[in-house]
Write a protein that holds these residues in place. Structure first.
Motif, PDB file in Angstrom:
ATOM      1  N   THR A   1       1.693   4.034  -1.920  1.00 56.61           N
ATOM      2  CA  THR A   1       1.744   3.031  -0.856  1.00 56.61           C
ATOM      3  C   THR A   1       2.891   3.319   0.103  1.00 56.61           C
ATOM      4  O   THR A   1       2.741   3.214   1.331  1.00 56.61           O
ATOM      5  N   LEU A   2       4.063   3.683  -0.444  1.00 53.68           N
ATOM      6  CA  LEU A   2       5.195   4.016   0.413  1.00 53.68           C
ATOM      7  C   LEU A   2       4.914   5.265   1.242  1.00 53.68           C
ATOM      8  O   LEU A   2       5.340   5.358   2.395  1.00 53.68           O
ATOM      9  N   ALA A   3       4.205   6.221   0.645  1.00 50.57           N
ATOM     10  CA  ALA A   3       3.845   7.426   1.396  1.00 50.57           C
ATOM     11  C   ALA A   3       2.927   7.078   2.561  1.00 50.57           C
ATOM     12  O   ALA A   3       3.055   7.633   3.660  1.00 50.57           O
TER      13      ALA A   3
ATOM     14  N   PRO B   1       6.534   0.743 -19.015  1.00 45.07           N
ATOM     15  CA  PRO B   1       5.125   0.738 -18.636  1.00 45.07           C
ATOM     16  C   PRO B   1       4.650  -0.569 -17.996  1.00 45.07           C
ATOM     17  O   PRO B   1       3.674  -0.571 -17.253  1.00 45.07           O
ATOM     18  N   LEU B   2       5.350  -1.697 -18.272  1.00 43.32           N
ATOM     19  CA  LEU B   2       4.981  -2.947 -17.614  1.00 43.32           C
ATOM     20  C   LEU B   2       5.329  -2.920 -16.130  1.00 43.32           C
ATOM     21  O   LEU B   2       4.692  -3.610 -15.329  1.00 43.32           O
ATOM     22  N   GLY B   3       6.340  -2.126 -15.759  1.00 46.99           N
ATOM     23  CA  GLY B   3       6.723  -2.025 -14.358  1.00 46.99           C
ATOM     24  C   GLY B   3       5.561  -1.646 -13.462  1.00 46.99           C
ATOM     25  O   GLY B   3       5.278  -2.339 -12.475  1.00 46.99           O
ATOM     26  N   PRO B   4       4.831  -0.555 -13.755  1.00 45.80           N
ATOM     27  CA  PRO B   4       3.670  -0.232 -12.925  1.00 45.80           C
ATOM     28  C   PRO B   4       2.595  -1.308 -12.926  1.00 45.80           C
ATOM     29  O   PRO B   4       1.923  -1.520 -11.910  1.00 45.80           O
ATOM     30  N   LEU B   5       2.402  -1.986 -14.063  1.00 44.49           N
ATOM     31  CA  LEU B   5       1.387  -3.037 -14.135  1.00 44.49           C
ATOM     32  C   LEU B   5       1.743  -4.195 -13.210  1.00 44.49           C
ATOM     33  O   LEU B   5       0.927  -4.636 -12.382  1.00 44.49           O
ATOM     34  N   VAL B   6       2.973  -4.688 -13.333  1.00 45.64           N
ATOM     35  CA  VAL B   6       3.419  -5.786 -12.475  1.00 45.64           C
ATOM     36  C   VAL B   6       3.475  -5.331 -11.020  1.00 45.64           C
ATOM     37  O   VAL B   6       3.039  -6.048 -10.101  1.00 45.64           O
ATOM     38  N   GLY B   7       4.007  -4.132 -10.794  1.00 43.46           N
ATOM     39  CA  GLY B   7       4.070  -3.618  -9.432  1.00 43.46           C
ATOM     40  C   GLY B   7       2.704  -3.456  -8.811  1.00 43.46           C
ATOM     41  O   GLY B   7       2.493  -3.763  -7.631  1.00 43.46           O
ATOM     42  N   GLY B   8       1.746  -2.975  -9.583  1.00 46.48           N
ATOM     43  CA  GLY B   8       0.394  -2.816  -9.069  1.00 46.48           C
ATOM     44  C   GLY B   8      -0.226  -4.142  -8.678  1.00 46.48           C
ATOM     45  O   GLY B   8      -0.884  -4.251  -7.620  1.00 46.48           O
ATOM     46  N   TRP B   9      -0.026  -5.168  -9.509  1.00 41.46           N
ATOM     47  CA  TRP B   9      -0.577  -6.484  -9.180  1.00 41.46           C
ATOM     48  C   TRP B   9       0.065  -7.022  -7.909  1.00 41.46           C
ATOM     49  O   TRP B   9      -0.623  -7.571  -7.028  1.00 41.46           O
TER      50      TRP B   9
ATOM     51  N   TRP C   1       2.842  -7.702   0.058  1.00 49.03           N
ATOM     52  CA  TRP C   1       3.302  -6.466   0.685  1.00 49.03           C
ATOM     53  C   TRP C   1       4.213  -5.719  -0.272  1.00 49.03           C
ATOM     54  O   TRP C   1       4.638  -6.251  -1.304  1.00 49.03           O
ATOM     55  N   TRP C   2       4.528  -4.475   0.059  1.00 49.18           N
ATOM     56  CA  TRP C   2       5.237  -3.611  -0.892  1.00 49.18           C
ATOM     57  C   TRP C   2       6.630  -4.146  -1.246  1.00 49.18           C
ATOM     58  O   TRP C   2       7.151  -3.886  -2.325  1.00 49.18           O
ATOM     59  N   GLY C   3       7.266  -4.923  -0.354  1.00 49.36           N
ATOM     60  CA  GLY C   3       8.592  -5.457  -0.647  1.00 49.36           C
ATOM     61  C   GLY C   3       8.615  -6.436  -1.809  1.00 49.36           C
ATOM     62  O   GLY C   3       9.685  -6.712  -2.371  1.00 49.36           O
TER      63      GLY C   3
ATOM     64  N   ALA D   1      -3.579  -0.062  -6.957  1.00 46.05           N
ATOM     65  CA  ALA D   1      -2.259  -0.110  -7.591  1.00 46.05           C
ATOM     66  C   ALA D   1      -2.298  -0.877  -8.915  1.00 46.05           C
ATOM     67  O   ALA D   1      -1.726  -0.435  -9.922  1.00 46.05           O
ATOM     68  N   PHE D   2      -2.964  -2.027  -8.934  1.00 42.25           N
ATOM     69  CA  PHE D   2      -3.033  -2.797 -10.177  1.00 42.25           C
ATOM     70  C   PHE D   2      -3.837  -2.053 -11.233  1.00 42.25           C
ATOM     71  O   PHE D   2      -3.466  -2.031 -12.413  1.00 42.25           O
ATOM     72  N   GLY D   3      -4.934  -1.435 -10.816  1.00 41.95           N
ATOM     73  CA  GLY D   3      -5.726  -0.654 -11.760  1.00 41.95           C
ATOM     74  C   GLY D   3      -4.933   0.487 -12.360  1.00 41.95           C
ATOM     75  O   GLY D   3      -5.103   0.829 -13.537  1.00 41.95           O
ATOM     76  N   THR D   4      -4.041   1.062 -11.562  1.00 38.04           N
ATOM     77  CA  THR D   4      -3.174   2.120 -12.081  1.00 38.04           C
ATOM     78  C   THR D   4      -2.225   1.571 -13.137  1.00 38.04           C
ATOM     79  O   THR D   4      -2.034   2.172 -14.203  1.00 38.04           O
TER      80      THR D   4
END
Length: 522
Positions: free
Chosen positions: A39-41, A152-160, A166-168, A301-304
């Motif tokens: 997303t940042l890219a 591993p929860l970081g990507p899950l929460v971040g994806g949701w 927005w990304w912030g 992102a959430f699926g990831t």
């Protein structure tokens, strides 16, 4: 608060809850941005090098400042500095949510790294004053599991969050978590300190930051400039000189920032090697995998984040299992076995093909989490068991600094390897020069160029080039795990009978003046 009151007071478990909350926040922020990198890219135009720095700025500062942070806690009060670190972390999180380009995001992550450097060693350094030897393994396992679960929860929460906001928002999520941790620490954590702790050596702290920063910058720049580029060579040579000056200065210090005497102990040394290489592998894997799941396989992102859950499952199972196994067998066979499992998982993952479904990924991710957890919990517990309470801040700071150095180098080295292979394998013949240069930046950029120019063949080529790079990085991870397993099996002493001695000794060294003359402050 003497050892007897520590054992009798049930509030030590509530205090542990505060520490677990703090470690969970740190675990989140080691990985919550990984799922946001595509997303940042796309949204900010961050190149692969900038993406590496967005992740590594946090880890580099985190690693380089943990040693002086441990001494600050020893000197001025561990609870006080722990709360201060959480406050700095909160400020960095707020900054990250308000900026709009890669450079300021990197700056915000740097501020967060300063806060994390205070939190991590101090959260662990209070354990000898909270728990007797027979309970300390459970406490270390709980804190390791919290940070491991946060990873591993970081990507899950971040994806949701990315799917909903927005990304912030991935920065703002830290604010309530940090706020709760501050309140609980203030209410339930006892204040401890070492009145004889020396002043922080600012020169040594500067050498450590500059040396590690130069090393990481050189590794990140190498794929874009070439390993023989004068800037890359200068950065790498400069890092060697700075680290050598740091070691020389610390050897002459009466109370060194870098307590090299700890590394003379075989148990501490080889447990630290195992923990460092394990973190190197996991950090590199979590940098590479989200881009594969999003850009190549097309998940949101959430699926990831959801598809990284097998890693968490393996970590949680291993955190409990490793404690039982280490008590029965000793840490050496458990740590070595965990590293072998991690090796097998990485090499299995290196066989991933374009047509493979998610089921194959889930299998080797589960094994990777299991192997990492089996190795990490007993390695850290065994290393910390020999640290006396009066050296708890600097000792745990050294252990965790080397772990985070492993993470920073893992992200820089494996990310650079991936970027180099991707750029070499991507066929951009026939593209305009500007489009070819953009496509070479990352697989996300390759897909954006393919979409704009209506070139589906370019997207397919980007997927294949990225997969070639990912598989090579996994082979390197597997080799590193195998080397670490061999070193542990050969050199780590069997501490089933010895561990109780240093741990008990550490407990006996807790003097009343180390607790600021107070009992529990709630």
């Amino acid at each position: 608060m003497d050892a007897t009151s520590t054992q009798a007071d049930p509030r030590r478990w509530w205090a542990l809850g505060a520490l677990v909350a703090a470690m969970l926040v740190l675990g989140f922020d080691l990985t919550i941005l990984n799922v946001a990198l595509p997303t940042l890219a796309a949204d900010l135009g961050a190149s692969t090098g900038q993406q590496q720095w967005i992740v590594d700025a946090y880890v580099v500062v985190f690693a380089a400042l943990m040693l002086p942070a441990g001494l600050l806690g020893d000197r001025f009060g561990r609870r006080r500095m722990l709360v201060a670190g959480l406050g700095v972390f909160l400020v960095g999180s707020a900054m990250g949510a308000l900026v709009h380009s890669p450079g300021p995001v990197i700056a915000a992550r740097t501020v967060m790294g300063v806060g994390a450097a205070l939190v991590m060693p101090l959260a662990l350094s209070v354990l000898p004053s909270l728990f007797p030897a027979q309970e300390r393994t459970k406490a270390v396992a709980a804190m390791t599991a919290a940070m491991s679960a946060g990873i591993p929860l970081g990507p899950l929460v971040g994806g949701w969050l990315l799917d909903q906001y927005w990304w912030g928002s991935i920065f703002l999520i830290n604010v309530p978590l940090v706020g709760v941790a501050v309140v609980v620490c203030l209410l339930l954590l006892p204040e401890t300190r070492d009145p004889s702790a020396p002043r922080v050596d600012l020169i040594s702290a500067a050498l450590s930051v500059a040396g590690l920063g130069a090393l990481v910058l050189g590794i990140i720049e190498a794929p874009h400039r070439d390993w023989t580029d004068p800037l890359v060579l200068g950065l790498l040579a400069g890092s060697v000189v700075l680290v050598a000056l740091l070691v020389r200065r610390e050897r002459r210090a009466a109370r060194p920032l870098l307590d090299l005497a700890l590394l003379a102990d075989r148990g501490f040394r080889w447990n630290t090697v195992a923990a460092t290489l394990g973190t190197f592998i996991l950090a590199g894997l979590l940098f590479v995998l989200p881009s594969y799941l999003q850009a190549v396989l097309g998940h949101d992102a959430f699926g990831t984040g959801v598809r990284l859950l097998p890693l968490m499952a393996g970590l949680l199972v291993a955190a409990k299992l490793s404690t039982v196994l280490a008590a029965r067998l000793g840490p050496r066979p458990v740590v070595a076995t965990g590293l072998v499992v991690l090796c097998f998982a990485a090499l299995l993952g290196a066989r991933t093909g374009i047509g493979d479904g998610y089921g194959f990924i889930a299998v080797w991710l589960s094994l990777a989490g299991l192997g990492f957890g089996l190795a990490m919990v007993p390695a850290m517990d065994s290393a910390l068991a020999g640290i006396s309470a009066d050296r708890a801040g600097s000792g745990s700071g050294l252990l965790l600094t080397l772990r985070q150095v492993g993470a920073a180098i893992g992200i820089a080295l494996l990310g650079s390897l991936l970027a180099g292979v991707y750029a070499d394998r991507l066929d951009t013949d026939g593209l305009p020069a500007a489009a070819a240069a953009t496509a070479d930046d990352s697989v996300v950029a390759g897909h954006l160029v393919a979409e704009r120019l209506d070139l589906p063949a370019l997207a397919d080529a980007a997927d294949r080039a990225f997969l070639d790079g990912m598989n090579l990085t996994l082979v390197v991870c597997g080799c590193a795990a195998l080397v670490a397993a061999a070193l542990v099996a050969l050199f780590l002493p069997d501490s089933r009978t010895a561990a109780a001695g240093p741990a008990a000794g550490a407990e006996r060294t807790v003097a009343p003046d180390q607790h600021d003359g107070r009992e529990w402050t709630a």
